[in-house]
Design an enzyme around this catalytic site. Structure first.
Site, PDB file in Angstrom:
ATOM      1  N   SER A 136     -48.897  39.035   9.967  1.00  0.00           N
ATOM      2  CA  SER A 136     -49.608  37.781   9.676  1.00  0.00           C
ATOM      3  C   SER A 136     -48.819  36.570  10.161  1.00  0.00           C
ATOM      4  CB  SER A 136     -49.903  37.655   8.180  1.00  0.00           C
ATOM      5  OG  SER A 136     -48.722  37.754   7.435  1.00  0.00           O
ATOM      6  N   HIS A 166     -50.601  46.421   6.365  1.00  0.00           N
ATOM      7  CA  HIS A 166     -49.918  45.155   6.113  1.00  0.00           C
ATOM      8  C   HIS A 166     -50.154  44.715   4.662  1.00  0.00           C
ATOM      9  CE1 HIS A 166     -48.127  41.418   6.680  1.00  0.00           C
ATOM     10  NE2 HIS A 166     -48.893  40.855   7.594  1.00  0.00           N
ATOM     11  N   HIS A 212     -38.378  49.891   4.237  1.00  0.00           N
ATOM     12  CA  HIS A 212     -38.604  48.599   4.892  1.00  0.00           C
ATOM     13  C   HIS A 212     -38.217  48.700   6.358  1.00  0.00           C
ATOM     14  CE1 HIS A 212     -38.571  44.238   5.532  1.00  0.00           C
ATOM     15  NE2 HIS A 212     -39.319  44.189   4.459  1.00  0.00           N
ATOM     16  N   ARG A 221     -36.881  40.237  -3.339  1.00  0.00           N
ATOM     17  CA  ARG A 221     -38.149  39.838  -3.946  1.00  0.00           C
ATOM     18  C   ARG A 221     -38.587  40.860  -5.001  1.00  0.00           C
ATOM     19  NH1 ARG A 221     -41.277  39.455   1.624  1.00  0.00           N
ATOM     20  NH2 ARG A 221     -40.331  41.514   1.636  1.00  0.00           N
ATOM     21  N   ASP A 267     -43.530  44.947  -2.602  1.00  0.00           N
ATOM     22  CA  ASP A 267     -44.826  45.445  -3.064  1.00  0.00           C
ATOM     23  C   ASP A 267     -44.713  46.438  -4.216  1.00  0.00           C
ATOM     24  OD1 ASP A 267     -46.227  43.989  -1.092  1.00  0.00           O
ATOM     25  OD2 ASP A 267     -45.676  45.487   0.394  1.00  0.00           O
TER      26      ASP A 267
HETATM   27  C1  LIG Z   1     -42.129  49.973   5.238  1.00  0.00           C
HETATM   28  C2  LIG Z   1     -42.193  51.114   6.223  1.00  0.00           C
HETATM   29  C3  LIG Z   1     -43.538  51.088   6.981  1.00  0.00           C
HETATM   30  C4  LIG Z   1     -41.049  50.926   7.261  1.00  0.00           C
HETATM   31  O1  LIG Z   1     -41.204  51.874   8.286  1.00  0.00           O
HETATM   32  P1  LIG Z   1     -40.023  52.249   9.288  1.00  0.00           P
HETATM   33  O2  LIG Z   1     -39.330  51.020   9.759  1.00  0.00           O
HETATM   34  O3  LIG Z   1     -40.615  53.148  10.294  1.00  0.00           O
HETATM   35  O4  LIG Z   1     -39.019  53.031   8.305  1.00  0.00           O
HETATM   36  P2  LIG Z   1     -37.904  54.100   8.684  1.00  0.00           P
HETATM   37  O5  LIG Z   1     -37.276  53.809   9.999  1.00  0.00           O
HETATM   38  O6  LIG Z   1     -37.013  54.230   7.505  1.00  0.00           O
HETATM   39  O7  LIG Z   1     -38.762  55.439   8.827  1.00  0.00           O
HETATM   40  C5  LIG Z   1     -38.153  56.679   9.188  1.00  0.00           C
HETATM   41  C6  LIG Z   1     -38.978  57.821   8.626  1.00  0.00           C
HETATM   42  O8  LIG Z   1     -38.927  57.768   7.193  1.00  0.00           O
HETATM   43  C7  LIG Z   1     -40.230  57.756   6.658  1.00  0.00           C
HETATM   44  N1  LIG Z   1     -40.309  56.881   5.479  1.00  0.00           N
HETATM   45  C8  LIG Z   1     -39.912  55.583   5.369  1.00  0.00           C
HETATM   46  N2  LIG Z   1     -40.228  55.098   4.167  1.00  0.00           N
HETATM   47  C9  LIG Z   1     -40.847  56.098   3.487  1.00  0.00           C
HETATM   48  C10 LIG Z   1     -41.436  56.185   2.206  1.00  0.00           C
HETATM   49  N3  LIG Z   1     -41.480  55.161   1.357  1.00  0.00           N
HETATM   50  N4  LIG Z   1     -41.986  57.367   1.856  1.00  0.00           N
HETATM   51  C11 LIG Z   1     -41.975  58.409   2.713  1.00  0.00           C
HETATM   52  N5  LIG Z   1     -41.460  58.388   3.939  1.00  0.00           N
HETATM   53  C12 LIG Z   1     -40.892  57.232   4.319  1.00  0.00           C
HETATM   54  C13 LIG Z   1     -41.074  57.168   7.769  1.00  0.00           C
HETATM   55  O9  LIG Z   1     -42.437  57.506   7.577  1.00  0.00           O
HETATM   56  C14 LIG Z   1     -40.462  57.797   8.999  1.00  0.00           C
HETATM   57  O10 LIG Z   1     -40.921  59.129   9.068  1.00  0.00           O
HETATM   58  P3  LIG Z   1     -41.362  59.791  10.495  1.00  0.00           P
HETATM   59  O11 LIG Z   1     -40.150  59.687  11.346  1.00  0.00           O
HETATM   60  O12 LIG Z   1     -41.739  61.167  10.113  1.00  0.00           O
HETATM   61  O13 LIG Z   1     -42.506  58.973  10.988  1.00  0.00           O
HETATM   62  C15 LIG Z   1     -42.012  52.486   5.516  1.00  0.00           C
HETATM   63  O14 LIG Z   1     -40.809  52.460   4.789  1.00  0.00           O
HETATM   64  C16 LIG Z   1     -43.172  52.840   4.591  1.00  0.00           C
HETATM   65  O15 LIG Z   1     -44.170  53.405   5.045  1.00  0.00           O
HETATM   66  N6  LIG Z   1     -43.074  52.514   3.257  1.00  0.00           N
HETATM   67  C17 LIG Z   1     -44.135  52.743   2.312  1.00  0.00           C
HETATM   68  C18 LIG Z   1     -45.241  51.713   2.454  1.00  0.00           C
HETATM   69  C19 LIG Z   1     -44.810  50.325   1.977  1.00  0.00           C
HETATM   70  O16 LIG Z   1     -44.210  50.194   0.928  1.00  0.00           O
HETATM   71  N7  LIG Z   1     -45.128  49.286   2.763  1.00  0.00           N
HETATM   72  C20 LIG Z   1     -44.784  47.910   2.414  1.00  0.00           C
HETATM   73  C21 LIG Z   1     -43.726  47.381   3.313  1.00  0.00           C
HETATM   74  S1  LIG Z   1     -43.095  45.777   2.819  1.00  0.00           S
HETATM   75  C1  LIG Z   2     -45.148  41.953   5.613  1.00  0.00           C
HETATM   76  O1  LIG Z   2     -44.489  41.358   4.522  1.00  0.00           O
HETATM   77  C2  LIG Z   2     -45.084  41.510   3.262  1.00  0.00           C
HETATM   78  C3  LIG Z   2     -44.225  40.867   2.226  1.00  0.00           C
HETATM   79  O2  LIG Z   2     -43.660  39.694   2.644  1.00  0.00           O
HETATM   80  C4  LIG Z   2     -45.339  42.972   2.917  1.00  0.00           C
HETATM   81  O3  LIG Z   2     -46.053  43.055   1.696  1.00  0.00           O
HETATM   82  C5  LIG Z   2     -46.116  43.620   4.014  1.00  0.00           C
HETATM   83  O4  LIG Z   2     -46.301  44.988   3.736  1.00  0.00           O
HETATM   84  C6  LIG Z   2     -45.345  43.443   5.317  1.00  0.00           C
HETATM   85  N1  LIG Z   2     -46.071  44.119   6.365  1.00  0.00           N
HETATM   86  C7  LIG Z   2     -45.481  44.813   7.304  1.00  0.00           C
HETATM   87  C8  LIG Z   2     -46.388  45.455   8.321  1.00  0.00           C
HETATM   88  O5  LIG Z   2     -44.274  44.928   7.369  1.00  0.00           O
END
Ligand SMILES: CC(C)(COP(=O)(O)OP(=O)(O)OC[C@H]1O[C@@H](n2cnc3c(N)ncnc32)[C@H](O)[C@@H]1OP(=O)(O)O)[C@@H](O)C(=O)NCCC(=O)NCCS
Ligand SMILES: *[C@@H]1O[C@H](CO)[C@@H](O)[C@H](O)[C@H]1NC(C)=O
Ligand SMILES: *[C@@H]1O[C@H](CO)[C@@H](O)[C@H](O)[C@H]1NC(C)=O
Ligand SMILES: *[C@@H]1O[C@H](CO)[C@@H](O)[C@H](O)[C@H]1NC(C)=O
Ligand SMILES: *[C@@H]1O[C@H](CO)[C@@H](O)[C@H](O)[C@H]1NC(C)=O
Length: 332
Positions: A136, A166, A212, A221, A267
């Site tokens: 965003s 997102h 993350h 946060r 989140d």
């Molecule tokens: C936030 C997020 C998208 C970051 O992704 P990223 O930068 O690719 O994270 P990483 O480099 O640590 O990922 C490496 C591996 O660990 C896995 N992983 C990371 N966080 C995980 C979680 N919370 N649960 C399960 N697996 C996870 C990824 O899916 C990836 O697996 P793959 O290689 O089989 O695809 C990821 O941690 C996630 O999906 N979290 C849960 C959703 C969430 O909370 N989103 C809000 C973000 S603010």
């Molecule tokens: C972007 O940031 C917000 C919090 O600031 C988070 O909730 C959201 O999941 C993030 N999105 C991505 C794609 O990282």
């Protein structure tokens, strides 16, 4: 005063924005209704008017600033209208100008307790910005680089925020926590919780609210929301579950061996707090996020225009580059 407006005109435009929302079915996603209302506010853009009159580019930032202030002030009206329209039979609550921004927004949504107002101040502050890498925040910047005014740019950012990867993450967390309670009850043991986390992972899903892209420790946060909960709702069963997850999930994710950051993010906590004060409609949560983000995105746009940043254009690659890239990737 070049930007002084007639109050009646402002009100009229406001009503037009709400009418645009009314043209959508009530079942439309809250983010669709919100983005539509914001788009309809664009008819008031001072930047657009100034541009049509031939403003010098060194002055671009001035009407951008003006539009930004107006937009930030008006989004709570549009957002609360969407909430009241969908969930409260359309009974709108007028603003109260003696309140601050967060409290005023909370009031228009229909929540007047001082704790909820305090939560809204916290919520709006911690969700307001995200350097520039987040979808965003980056979209706002990208669209504005074409000299689109703040209304156009912010509406585009909202459409990015509406994506499930997102802004929808906060809604996912609450739904996941509720599914834990549904299956295991509120007094779940640490062992049971661990099993549930493994079950989620083994079914090919992520544990929402953990991990993350950039951070490598507990999201600050998350920590400030935890402090808020410890102060105001220490005995809430869902908060206690969130606390238990903080102990259980990181070791499990670490055991996977590939997760770069096993710690909770912003989140992981927000849904439980809103839910406690009665804002239980998870489908609406991304709109709260959108209101907050107006502050960060608009301040970035003012800087963009003040610094005269250029039109953004991603680099393109040739077919040859692509073939080499795939060849290298297949060798690894
Ligand atoms: C936030 C997020 C998208 C970051 O992704 P990223 O930068 O690719 O994270 P990483 O480099 O640590 O990922 C490496 C591996 O660990 C896995 N992983 C990371 N966080 C995980 C979680 N919370 N649960 C399960 N697996 C996870 C990824 O899916 C990836 O697996 P793959 O290689 O089989 O695809 C990821 O941690 C996630 O999906 N979290 C849960 C959703 C969430 O909370 N989103 C809000 C973000 S603010
Ligand atoms: C972007 O940031 C917000 C919090 O600031 C988070 O909730 C959201 O999941 C993030 N999105 C991505 C794609 O990282
Ligand atoms: C507006 O908020 C103030 C401060 O909380 C309060 O004293 C006042 O009664 C409110 N006014 C209305 C019309 O609700
Ligand atoms: C209260 O909300 C209205 C509508 O969003 C806005 O015009 C006003 O500026 C807000 N007051 C404060 C103090 O933010
Ligand atoms: C959970 O435990 C608490 C105290 O340990 C008890 O008061 C409560 O009734 C229990 N809840 C359920 C749903 O069993």
């Amino acid at each position: 005063m070049p930007y002084q407006r007639n109050c009646v005109t402002v009100l009229l435009f406001q009503i037009m924005s709400l009418k645009a929302i009314d043209a959508l079915p009530i079942t439309a996603h809250p983010m669709t209704q919100f983005a539509t209302g914001v788009m309809a506010l664009q008819v008031q853009s001072e930047f657009q008017k100034a541009y049509e009159k031939g403003i010098h580019k060194s002055k671009y930032w001035e009407p951008t600033y003006e539009d930004s202030l107006s937009l930030i002030a008006r989004v709570p009206i549009v957002a609360s209208y969407v909430y009241r329209r969908i969930y409260k039979d359309g009974k709108v609550i007028p603003m109260n100008d003696s309140l601050d921004y967060g409290a005023n927004f909370s009031h228009m949504l229909g929540f007047d307790s001082p704790e909820m107002q305090e939560l809204m101040r916290l919520y709006v502050t911690i969700h307001s910005d995200h350097e520039g890498g987040n979808v965003s925040a980056h979209t706002g910047h990208l669209v504005a680089s074409a000299l689109s005014d703040p209304y156009l740019s912010f509406a585009a950012a909202l459409n990015g925020l509406a994506g499930p990867l997102h802004g929808l993450a906060n809604q996912e967390v609450l739904l996941w926590i509720k599914s834990v309670v549904k299956e295991c009850g509120e007094n779940i043991t640490t062992e049971q919780l661990k099993d549930y986390v493994w079950k989620t992972l083994n079914s090919g899903k992520v544990v929402p609210g953990f991990g993350h892209g950039v951070l490598r420790k507990t999201d600050p946060r998350y920590t400030c929301q935890r402090e808020f909960a410890l102060k105001h709702l220490p005995d809430d069963p869902l908060f206690q579950l969130v606390s238990k997850l903080y102990e259980v999930v990181p070791p499990v994710l670490t055991q996977l061996g590939k997760v770069k950051n096993p710690w909770p993010n912003v989140d992981a906590h927000s849904g439980v707090l809103l839910n406690y004060y009665g804002l239980t409609e998870a489908r609406y949560y991304t709109v709260l996020f959108g209101v907050s983000r107006s502050i960060g995105i608009c301040s970035q746009l003012i800087w963009d225009r003040a610094l005269g940043l250029p039109l953004e254009r991603p680099k393109s690659v040739t077919m040859e580059w692509l073939e080499n890239h795939c060849k290298k990737a297949s060798e690894n």
